[in-house]
Design a protein around this motif. Structure first.
Motif, short mmCIF file in Angstrom:
data_model
loop_
_atom_site.label_atom_id
_atom_site.label_comp_id
_atom_site.label_asym_id
_atom_site.label_seq_id
_atom_site.Cartn_x
_atom_site.Cartn_y
_atom_site.Cartn_z
N GLY A 139 3.33 -3.67 -15.66
CA GLY A 139 1.93 -4.25 -15.07
C GLY A 139 0.76 -3.15 -15.40
N TYR A 140 -0.39 -3.53 -14.86
CA TYR A 140 -1.43 -2.73 -15.05
C TYR A 140 -1.83 -1.78 -14.09
N ARG A 141 -2.27 -0.68 -14.47
CA ARG A 141 -2.77 0.31 -13.37
C ARG A 141 -3.91 0.11 -12.53
N GLU A 142 -3.80 0.29 -11.27
CA GLU A 142 -4.90 -0.14 -10.42
C GLU A 142 -6.10 0.66 -10.56
N VAL A 143 -7.25 0.16 -10.71
CA VAL A 143 -8.47 0.81 -10.98
C VAL A 143 -9.49 0.71 -9.81
N ALA A 144 -10.00 1.74 -9.36
CA ALA A 144 -11.05 1.73 -8.48
C ALA A 144 -12.15 1.92 -9.07
N VAL A 145 -13.35 1.17 -8.85
CA VAL A 145 -14.58 1.19 -9.64
C VAL A 145 -15.73 1.26 -8.64
N GLY A 146 -16.52 2.42 -8.80
CA GLY A 146 -17.56 2.68 -7.74
C GLY A 146 -19.12 1.81 -8.05
#
Length: 334
Positions: free
Chosen positions: A196-203
Motif C-alpha cells: 500500500g501507500y504511506r499515509e501523508v499529512a499535508v499542511g
C-alpha cells in the motif's frame, strides 16, 4: 523582545541586520544560546550563512564539558530569509546536522554508540537554503533518506530554484513547506512495503504559488490542509490513487467528502475541459453518489474555463472562488 508574531519582530520591517554599523551576512549562534524562537530572524534578507553551536561550558553543579542542553530552532525562525544559502553545525551538537553540502538543516535522532561511534539519524528537514535545486536520496549521504519523514513548516518556502524533490519516504508536509518553488511535479507515492501507500499529512498552503507545478499524484492522504495548491496556474491534474471516504478526485479535480456530501476543493487551473465549461452538481465515488454542496474559496483561481454551471445542490460558494479567471464569461446558478 517578543518574537511571538511577525509584526512583533523589529527585523520584519528593517529587513537588514547590522552589528556595530556593519551589515551582517554570516550569523554565528553562540553556544550559550539554547533556543531560537519563531520569527527571530524573519525577513532578514541579508543573511547568507548560519552557524549553530552546542552548549559547552560549566553547569550549575560545577561540571565542565559538554552538557545535554541543545539549541532548538522554531519552524519560522528563518522564514523569508531569501538569500540564505547554507548552514554549518558544531560537531558536538546532538540535535542538528546538515545535508546536501550544507544547504539543508536537518533535525536528527541521536543514539549514543560505542566509543566515538555516535549515530545521528535524520528525521526532519527544518530549513533549506534558497539556492537549492534538487533533493534526492543522495542528499543525506551515508545516513540514508528513508528516515526523513517530516518536512517542517516553511522548510523550502521561496526556494525558487527547487525543481525536484524525492517524496518517497515523507509522511508529513508542513504549512507553506514548498510554497513558491519551481517544482514541476509532486509524487507522494511512498510504499509501505506491504502493498500500500504511506499515509501523508499535508499542511495549509504546502505547494501554493508554485508557478510551474503541473501534475500531482498522491497515494494515501491522512489529512489535507486548506489551499494546498492555491495559485498554481500550470496545474493540470491532482490524482489520488487511493480514493477513500474523505478525499477523492474526479478526472483530476480534487474533492473532500464529509457528512455524506462533497466539497469541491481545487479545480486545477491548467486543466483543459471540453467546450471550456464545467458542471458542479454531483460526484460519483465507486458505487456512491454525493451531492456537491460547497465550493471552496479560491477553488477555480486562474482557471481557463469560459462557462461554469452550478447545480441546485450547491449551498455555499467560498470567497474569491472564481478570482482571476480571465476567460470566464458565464456563471450559471441553478
Amino acid at each position: 523582545i517578543d518574537f511571538g508574531s511577525a509584526d512583533a519582530n523589529p527585523l520584519y520591517y528593517a529587513k537588514n541586520l547590522f552589528l556595530n554599523g556593519k551589515l551582517v551576512t554570516n550569523l554565528s549562534i553562540p553556544a550559550e544560546v539554547t533556543g531560537i524562537k519563531d520569527y527571530a530572524f524573519y525577513n532578514c534578507n541579508t543573511l547568507k550563512h548560519i552557524s549553530l553551536g552546542t552548549f559547552v561550558g560549566e553547569d550549575l553543579n560545577g561540571w565542565k564539558g559538554e552538557t545535554t542542553v541543545q539549541i532548538t530552532v522554531a519552524d519560522c525562525s528563518f522564514r523569508n530569509c531569501t538569500n540564505l544559502r547554507g548552514f554549518s553545525i558544531d560537531h558536538r551538537n546532538k540535535v542538528y546536522r546538515t545535508a546536501a553540502d550544507g544547504q539543508i538543516l536537518v533535525e536528527c535522532a541521536y543514539t549514543k554508540g560505542l566509543g566515538d561511534a555516535d549515530v545521528f539519524t535524520p528525521t526532519k528537514i527544518v530549513k533549506a537554503g534558497a539556492g537549492i535545486i534538487s533533493v534526492g536520496a543522495s542528499s543525506y549521504g551515508e545516513s540514508g533518506f528513508d528516515s526523513v519523514t517530516v518536512v517542517d513548516n516553511y522548510a523550502f518556502s521561496n526556494c525558487t530554484l527547487l525543481k525536484e524533490f524525492d517524496f518517497q519516504w515523507v509522511e508529513h508536509i508542513g504549512e507553506h513547506a514548498f510554497e513558491n518553488t519551481a517544482l514541476e511535479s509532486v509524487a507522494l507515492l511512498g510504499d509501505t512495503g506491504k502493498g500500500g501507500y504511506r499515509e501523508v499529512a499535508v499542511g495549509d498552503y504546502a505547494f501554493s504559488n508554485s508557478a510551474f507545478l503541473a501534475n500531482v499524484s498522491i497515494g494515501n492522504i491522512s489529512s489535507l490542509g486548506r489551499f494546498v495548491f492555491k495559485n498554481c496556474p500550470a496545474l493540470e491534474r491532482i490524482d489520488l490513487k487511493e480514493k477513500d471516504r474523505y478525499y477523492t478526485d474526479e478526472d483530476g479535480v480534487l474533492y473532500e467528502i464529509t457528512n455524506n456530501y462533497a466539497i469541491l476543493l481545487q479545480y486545477p487551473a491548467g486543466r483543459n475541459d471540453e467546450d471550456d465549461e464545467y458542471l458542479i452538481e454531483t460526484l460519483n465515488v465507486k458505487t456512491r453518489r454525493y451531492d456537491i454542496r460547497e465550493i471552496e474559496a479560491y477553488a477555480f483561481e486562474n482557471s481557463c474555463l469560459q462557462r461554469i454551471v452550478i447545480g441546485q445542490t450547491v449551498d455555499i460558494i467560498g470567497k474569491a472562488a472564481f478570482v482571476d479567471c480571465a476567460q470566464l464569461r458565464t456563471v450559471e446558478i441553478g
